[in-house]
Motif scaffolding. Structure first.
Motif, PDB file in Angstrom:
ATOM      1  N   GLY A  20     -20.473   9.410  -1.224  1.00  0.00           N
ATOM      2  CA  GLY A  20     -19.943   9.646   0.125  1.00  0.00           C
ATOM      3  C   GLY A  20     -19.174   8.454   0.662  1.00  0.00           C
ATOM      4  N   ILE A  21     -19.693   7.250   0.397  1.00  0.00           N
ATOM      5  CA  ILE A  21     -18.988   6.038   0.850  1.00  0.00           C
ATOM      6  C   ILE A  21     -17.627   5.938   0.178  1.00  0.00           C
ATOM      7  CG2 ILE A  21     -19.039   3.516   0.744  1.00  0.00           C
ATOM      8  CD1 ILE A  21     -22.036   3.652   1.175  1.00  0.00           C
ATOM      9  N   LEU A  22     -17.602   6.177  -1.131  1.00  0.00           N
ATOM     10  CA  LEU A  22     -16.330   6.087  -1.849  1.00  0.00           C
ATOM     11  C   LEU A  22     -15.339   7.124  -1.344  1.00  0.00           C
ATOM     12  CD1 LEU A  22     -17.622   5.510  -5.507  1.00  0.00           C
ATOM     13  CD2 LEU A  22     -16.584   3.832  -3.969  1.00  0.00           C
ATOM     14  N   ALA A  23     -15.819   8.362  -1.079  1.00  0.00           N
ATOM     15  CA  ALA A  23     -14.916   9.394  -0.563  1.00  0.00           C
ATOM     16  C   ALA A  23     -14.370   9.015   0.808  1.00  0.00           C
ATOM     17  CB  ALA A  23     -15.658  10.735  -0.506  1.00  0.00           C
ATOM     18  N   THR A  24     -15.274   8.506   1.659  1.00  0.00           N
ATOM     19  CA  THR A  24     -14.819   8.093   2.996  1.00  0.00           C
ATOM     20  C   THR A  24     -13.838   6.932   2.920  1.00  0.00           C
ATOM     21  OG1 THR A  24     -16.964   8.787   3.871  1.00  0.00           O
ATOM     22  CG2 THR A  24     -15.596   7.385   5.279  1.00  0.00           C
ATOM     23  N   LEU A  25     -14.120   5.966   2.043  1.00  0.00           N
ATOM     24  CA  LEU A  25     -13.199   4.837   1.859  1.00  0.00           C
ATOM     25  C   LEU A  25     -11.839   5.320   1.382  1.00  0.00           C
ATOM     26  CD1 LEU A  25     -15.439   2.066   0.228  1.00  0.00           C
ATOM     27  CD2 LEU A  25     -14.316   1.990   2.463  1.00  0.00           C
ATOM     28  N   SER A  26     -11.839   6.282   0.459  1.00  0.00           N
ATOM     29  CA  SER A  26     -10.574   6.821  -0.027  1.00  0.00           C
ATOM     30  C   SER A  26      -9.783   7.477   1.094  1.00  0.00           C
ATOM     31  CB  SER A  26     -10.858   7.831  -1.149  1.00  0.00           C
ATOM     32  OG  SER A  26      -9.654   8.412  -1.600  1.00  0.00           O
ATOM     33  N   HIS A  27     -10.520   8.242   1.933  1.00  0.00           N
ATOM     34  CA  HIS A  27      -9.847   8.874   3.068  1.00  0.00           C
ATOM     35  C   HIS A  27      -9.297   7.822   4.044  1.00  0.00           C
ATOM     36  CE1 HIS A  27      -8.857  12.154   5.727  1.00  0.00           C
ATOM     37  NE2 HIS A  27      -9.473  11.533   6.729  1.00  0.00           N
ATOM     38  N   CYS A  28     -10.082   6.779   4.300  1.00  0.00           N
ATOM     39  CA  CYS A  28      -9.623   5.703   5.195  1.00  0.00           C
ATOM     40  C   CYS A  28      -8.376   5.024   4.643  1.00  0.00           C
ATOM     41  CB  CYS A  28     -10.729   4.670   5.388  1.00  0.00           C
ATOM     42  SG  CYS A  28     -12.116   5.227   6.397  1.00  0.00           S
ATOM     43  N   ILE A  29      -8.381   4.815   3.332  1.00  0.00           N
ATOM     44  CA  ILE A  29      -7.217   4.179   2.719  1.00  0.00           C
ATOM     45  C   ILE A  29      -5.982   5.050   2.884  1.00  0.00           C
ATOM     46  CG2 ILE A  29      -6.225   3.479   0.502  1.00  0.00           C
ATOM     47  CD1 ILE A  29      -9.022   2.540  -0.308  1.00  0.00           C
ATOM     48  N   ASP A  30      -6.136   6.371   2.697  1.00  0.00           N
ATOM     49  CA  ASP A  30      -4.997   7.278   2.878  1.00  0.00           C
ATOM     50  C   ASP A  30      -4.474   7.212   4.309  1.00  0.00           C
ATOM     51  OD1 ASP A  30      -5.210   8.045   0.265  1.00  0.00           O
ATOM     52  OD2 ASP A  30      -6.421   9.844   0.698  1.00  0.00           O
ATOM     53  N   LEU A  31      -5.402   7.210   5.261  1.00  0.00           N
ATOM     54  CA  LEU A  31      -4.986   7.137   6.660  1.00  0.00           C
ATOM     55  C   LEU A  31      -4.272   5.819   6.952  1.00  0.00           C
ATOM     56  CD1 LEU A  31      -8.108   8.612   8.505  1.00  0.00           C
ATOM     57  CD2 LEU A  31      -5.870   9.699   8.215  1.00  0.00           C
ATOM     58  N   MET A  32      -4.812   4.727   6.410  1.00  0.00           N
ATOM     59  CA  MET A  32      -4.201   3.421   6.672  1.00  0.00           C
ATOM     60  C   MET A  32      -2.828   3.287   6.016  1.00  0.00           C
ATOM     61  SD  MET A  32      -7.308   0.656   6.708  1.00  0.00           S
ATOM     62  CE  MET A  32      -8.126   1.230   5.225  1.00  0.00           C
ATOM     63  N   VAL A  33      -2.661   3.905   4.848  1.00  0.00           N
ATOM     64  CA  VAL A  33      -1.345   3.873   4.202  1.00  0.00           C
ATOM     65  C   VAL A  33      -0.319   4.597   5.071  1.00  0.00           C
ATOM     66  CG1 VAL A  33      -0.029   4.746   2.237  1.00  0.00           C
ATOM     67  CG2 VAL A  33      -2.221   3.613   1.860  1.00  0.00           C
ATOM     68  N   LYS A  34      -0.714   5.791   5.581  1.00  0.00           N
ATOM     69  CA  LYS A  34       0.199   6.512   6.468  1.00  0.00           C
ATOM     70  C   LYS A  34       0.487   5.699   7.734  1.00  0.00           C
ATOM     71  CE  LYS A  34      -1.327  11.077   4.861  1.00  0.00           C
ATOM     72  NZ  LYS A  34      -1.978  12.368   5.224  1.00  0.00           N
ATOM     73  N   ARG A  35      -0.611   5.141   8.285  1.00  0.00           N
ATOM     74  CA  ARG A  35      -0.433   4.319   9.492  1.00  0.00           C
ATOM     75  C   ARG A  35       0.445   3.095   9.209  1.00  0.00           C
ATOM     76  NH1 ARG A  35      -4.002   4.004  13.623  1.00  0.00           N
ATOM     77  NH2 ARG A  35      -4.348   6.205  13.127  1.00  0.00           N
ATOM     78  N   GLU A  36       0.283   2.525   8.035  1.00  0.00           N
ATOM     79  CA  GLU A  36       1.080   1.354   7.681  1.00  0.00           C
ATOM     80  C   GLU A  36       2.562   1.687   7.611  1.00  0.00           C
ATOM     81  OE1 GLU A  36       1.321  -2.074   4.201  1.00  0.00           O
ATOM     82  OE2 GLU A  36       0.266  -0.194   3.827  1.00  0.00           O
ATOM     83  N   ASP A  37       2.899   2.847   7.042  1.00  0.00           N
ATOM     84  CA  ASP A  37       4.303   3.233   6.982  1.00  0.00           C
ATOM     85  C   ASP A  37       4.899   3.355   8.380  1.00  0.00           C
ATOM     86  OD1 ASP A  37       4.122   3.324   4.258  1.00  0.00           O
ATOM     87  OD2 ASP A  37       3.733   5.492   4.157  1.00  0.00           O
ATOM     88  N   SER A  38       4.117   3.972   9.277  1.00  0.00           N
ATOM     89  CA  SER A  38       4.601   4.133  10.653  1.00  0.00           C
ATOM     90  C   SER A  38       4.772   2.779  11.339  1.00  0.00           C
ATOM     91  CB  SER A  38       3.633   5.021  11.441  1.00  0.00           C
ATOM     92  OG  SER A  38       4.015   5.098  12.806  1.00  0.00           O
ATOM     93  N   TRP A  39       3.747   1.944  11.184  1.00  0.00           N
ATOM     94  CA  TRP A  39       3.828   0.631  11.827  1.00  0.00           C
ATOM     95  C   TRP A  39       4.871  -0.270  11.178  1.00  0.00           C
ATOM     96  CZ3 TRP A  39       2.182  -0.632  16.411  1.00  0.00           C
ATOM     97  CH2 TRP A  39       1.115   0.075  16.971  1.00  0.00           C
ATOM     98  N   GLN A  40       5.104  -0.098   9.895  1.00  0.00           N
ATOM     99  CA  GLN A  40       6.124  -0.907   9.236  1.00  0.00           C
ATOM    100  C   GLN A  40       7.509  -0.617   9.807  1.00  0.00           C
ATOM    101  OE1 GLN A  40       5.510  -3.323   6.908  1.00  0.00           O
ATOM    102  NE2 GLN A  40       7.662  -3.834   7.217  1.00  0.00           N
ATOM    103  N   LYS A  41       7.754   0.675  10.072  1.00  0.00           N
ATOM    104  CA  LYS A  41       9.035   1.028  10.669  1.00  0.00           C
ATOM    105  C   LYS A  41       9.171   0.400  12.057  1.00  0.00           C
ATOM    106  CE  LYS A  41       9.442   5.423   8.178  1.00  0.00           C
ATOM    107  NZ  LYS A  41       9.494   6.901   8.292  1.00  0.00           N
ATOM    108  N   ARG A  42       8.078   0.475  12.834  1.00  0.00           N
ATOM    109  CA  ARG A  42       8.113  -0.154  14.157  1.00  0.00           C
ATOM    110  C   ARG A  42       8.303  -1.661  14.048  1.00  0.00           C
ATOM    111  NH1 ARG A  42       3.332   2.673  17.790  1.00  0.00           N
ATOM    112  NH2 ARG A  42       3.984   4.855  17.496  1.00  0.00           N
ATOM    113  N   LEU A  43       7.615  -2.273  13.067  1.00  0.00           N
ATOM    114  CA  LEU A  43       7.730  -3.716  12.880  1.00  0.00           C
ATOM    115  C   LEU A  43       9.151  -4.116  12.501  1.00  0.00           C
ATOM    116  CD1 LEU A  43       6.413  -6.512  12.655  1.00  0.00           C
ATOM    117  CD2 LEU A  43       5.852  -5.963  10.274  1.00  0.00           C
TER     118      LEU A  43
END
Length: 600
Positions: free
Chosen positions: A256-279
């Motif tokens: 469960g921890i690994l699955a949640t971490l994987s999901h968090c990583i996916d969310l952060m990658v998407k968030r990073e793309d958005s924030w990178q454009k803003r940056l």
């Protein structure tokens, strides 16, 4: 080490700088003394009383005025101290867009001031590596000792799904911690059981000579008379712990921890793309703003420092020749306007001074410069009246009516020393009158517009005096002063047909009461004005009037400016100012003598 002892960020005491009880670096001393400070392009360098104390540099007009408050001060926390590249006595102190130009009496004093200012600046907590160690970051200490960073989740507060996943991670963490505790108890129990078994085996080895099998107290068969194992231990597991069940639960929790971490990583990658454009957008905005700021700052520095000591005349001047010429011409135009406004008031003021008899000007004199004066008079009478033709290489540069101005181009060590010669004819005045108004200091300010102030240092005789005068500064040229002997002579005629001739010669001398200073550049001069009176006979029995007389003027000037300036500028200024000077002076003499008896 006590709790309040100071450590640097690396945990070493060796780099801590020694300080006194008040917290200041050992070796720091207050300093005060006289330094020359650049004021402005009009007054140039001025002596000021400068005080360095408590990380502040202040200046006063003099030491006597310290009790009335300083005229300016600089906080040295972020100051930049720059020794000048060419001037060994000068240092510049910059704080933001404020610059103090200072000059010490000698290089040794400049070095002393620089060292003291640097010590005060370092003590303020800026500009040195040791000061950065003293101001250690408490955030880095707490983050290093804490299990979880307080800022680790702050950057995700706006993401709802990510926040929920992080909450799940917290739950999994609690479950995992409990499971780890359970498994640890299991492993501890197994370890204790193995230890007991090893003690039992040691007992079996001691009884190995007996052929009877050994048993535990609980009846479990362990060993036969051949030393082989008959039965595995069945009681190693602690009672009440289901190892298989705990292992399955542990595996599920970690999955469960690994699955949640994987999901968090996916969310952060998407968030990073958005924030990178803003940056990227923000970085581009910042780049444009910084470029605009630097451009504005450079313009501000040019405007604020233009007129500083680095922009005055000299071979290392930061101002180019065209800008130098434009600045000089603009300053001369301003002086002309001021002179026009004050001309009316000057004409209203009627000055008069007694004219000594003519025989006073015929004597050589007995003062200590008498022989030098006689030598200069003979040189002017011999060479100044020579014709401008032939091999003399005189060049006609100005011709306005009766007035002609000639020049010979001469340079020594890059300094322009062009001799100038002007001829002019003025009606209605005599040579005696022209020389009188040119020589007598009582009328000097009426017609001479370039002088700031002057004074008679010594009266040598009735027809000779030593005069010190400072000229108005024409920025970016440095201010000039001149110390010269001025003598007026009547030249005795060799025959009755020679015209009545008068001469004024001004040449540089030295005097103990007017030594050169660093505020002005001392110029050297050798000037001669020769005036000849020409008389046309009146008609009939009429008396000679001013309509019958004319003065022929020959003016020769040899000037060493005492410092470097662009040759084109000096020649252009001379070409412009000498004709103006002659016209202004001769018009003044005509106004002063109009309606008065003729002075032969």
């Amino acid at each position: 080490m006590s709790d309040n002892q100071s450590w640097n960020s690396s945990g070493s005491e060796e780099d801590v700088e020694p300080r006194d009880e008040s917290g200041h670096l050992i070796g720091i001393v207050d300093l005060s003394g006289v330094l020359s400070k650049w004021t402005n392009y009009i007054h140039g360098w001025q002596d000021r009383w400068v005080v360095l104390k408590n990380n502040t540099l202040s200046y006063y007009k003099s030491q006597d005025e310290t009790e009335y408050g300083c005229r300016g001060s600089l906080c040295l926390s972020k100051a930049v101290i720059t020794p000048h590249e060419f001037d060994e006595c000068r240092l510049d102190i910059t704080v933001n867009d404020s610059v103090w130009y200072l000059r010490a009496a000698d290089p040794e004093h400049r070095h002393q001031w620089i060292d003291s200012v640097e010590l005060h600046r370092a003590d303020s907590g800026y500009g040195s590596e040791s000061s950065l160690r003293r101001h250690g970051s408490m955030l880095s200490l707490t983050s290093a000792t804490s299990g979880f960073s307080a800022t680790s989740t702050s950057s995700f507060k706006k993401g709802h799904s990510l926040k929920e996943k992080l909450a799940e991670m917290e739950t999994f963490r609690d479950i995992l911690c409990r499971q780890v505790d359970t498994l640890q108890k299991y492993f501890d129990g197994c370890s204790d059981a193995v230890s007991k078994d090893e003690l039992q085996r040691d007992k079996i080895v001691e009884d190995d000579e007996d052929d009877f099998p050994n048993t535990r107290t609980d009846g479990e068969f362990l060993h036969n008379n051949n030393g082989s194992k008959e039965k595995l231990f069945q009681a190693l597991s602690p009672k009440g712990i289901d190892f298989k069940g705990e292992a399955i639960t542990f595996k599920a929790t970690t999955a469960g921890i690994l699955a949640t971490l994987s999901h968090c990583i996916d969310l952060m990658v998407k968030r990073e793309d958005s924030w990178q454009k803003r940056l990227d957008k923000e970085m581009e905005k910042r780049r444009r703003i910084e470029e605009g700021y630097k451009s504005a700052l450079n313009e501000l520095k040019i405007k604020s420092h233009f007129g500083g000591p680095d922009y005055e005349e000299g071979p290392n001047s930061l101002i180019n020749e065209d800008e130098f010429f434009d600045a000089v011409e603009a300053a001369l135009d301003r002086q002309d306007k001021i002179e026009e406004q004050s001309h009316t008031e000057k004409t209203r003021m009627q000055r008069s001074s007694p004219v000594p008899p003519g025989d006073v000007y015929s004597t050589i004199g007995t003062h200590r410069f008498a022989n030098k004066v006689e030598e200069m008079v003979q040189n002017h009478m011999t060479y100044s009246l020579q014709d401008v033709g032939g091999d003399a290489n005189w060049q006609l540069v100005v011709e306005e009516g009766e007035m002609k101005v000639y020049r010979r181009e001469v340079e020594e060590n890059g300094i322009v020393l062009d001799p100038l010669k002007a001829t002019h004819s003025v009606k209605g005045v005599t040579g005696h009158e022209v020389c009188h108004y040119f020589w007598d200091t009582a009328y000097r300010n009426d017609w001479e517009t370039t002088i700031e102030n002057f004074n008679v240092v010594e009266n040598l005789s009735e027809n000779a005096a030593i005069v010190y005068q400072t000229h108005k500064r024409v920025w970016p040229a440095s201010q000039r002063d001149v110390l010269y002997l001025s003598a007026m002579r009547k030249i005795m005629a060799n025959n009755e047909n020679d015209p009545d001739t008068w001469l004024v010669c001004n040449f540089s001398v030295d005097h103990d009461d007017a030594q050169p200073s660093n505020k002005c550049v001392r110029a050297k001069i050798n000037i001669g004005m020769i005036c000849q009176t020409l008389v046309s006979p009146p008609e009939g029995d009429k008396e000679i009037s001013r309509d019958n007389i004319m003065c022929k003027i020959t003016y020769v000037a040899n000037v060493n400016p005492g410092g470097w300036a662009p040759a084109s500028v000096l020649r252009a200024v001379a070409k412009r100012e000498y004709p103006k000077f002659l016209k202004r002076f001769t018009s003044y003499v005509q106004e002063k003598t109009a309606g008065k008896p003729i002075l032969f």
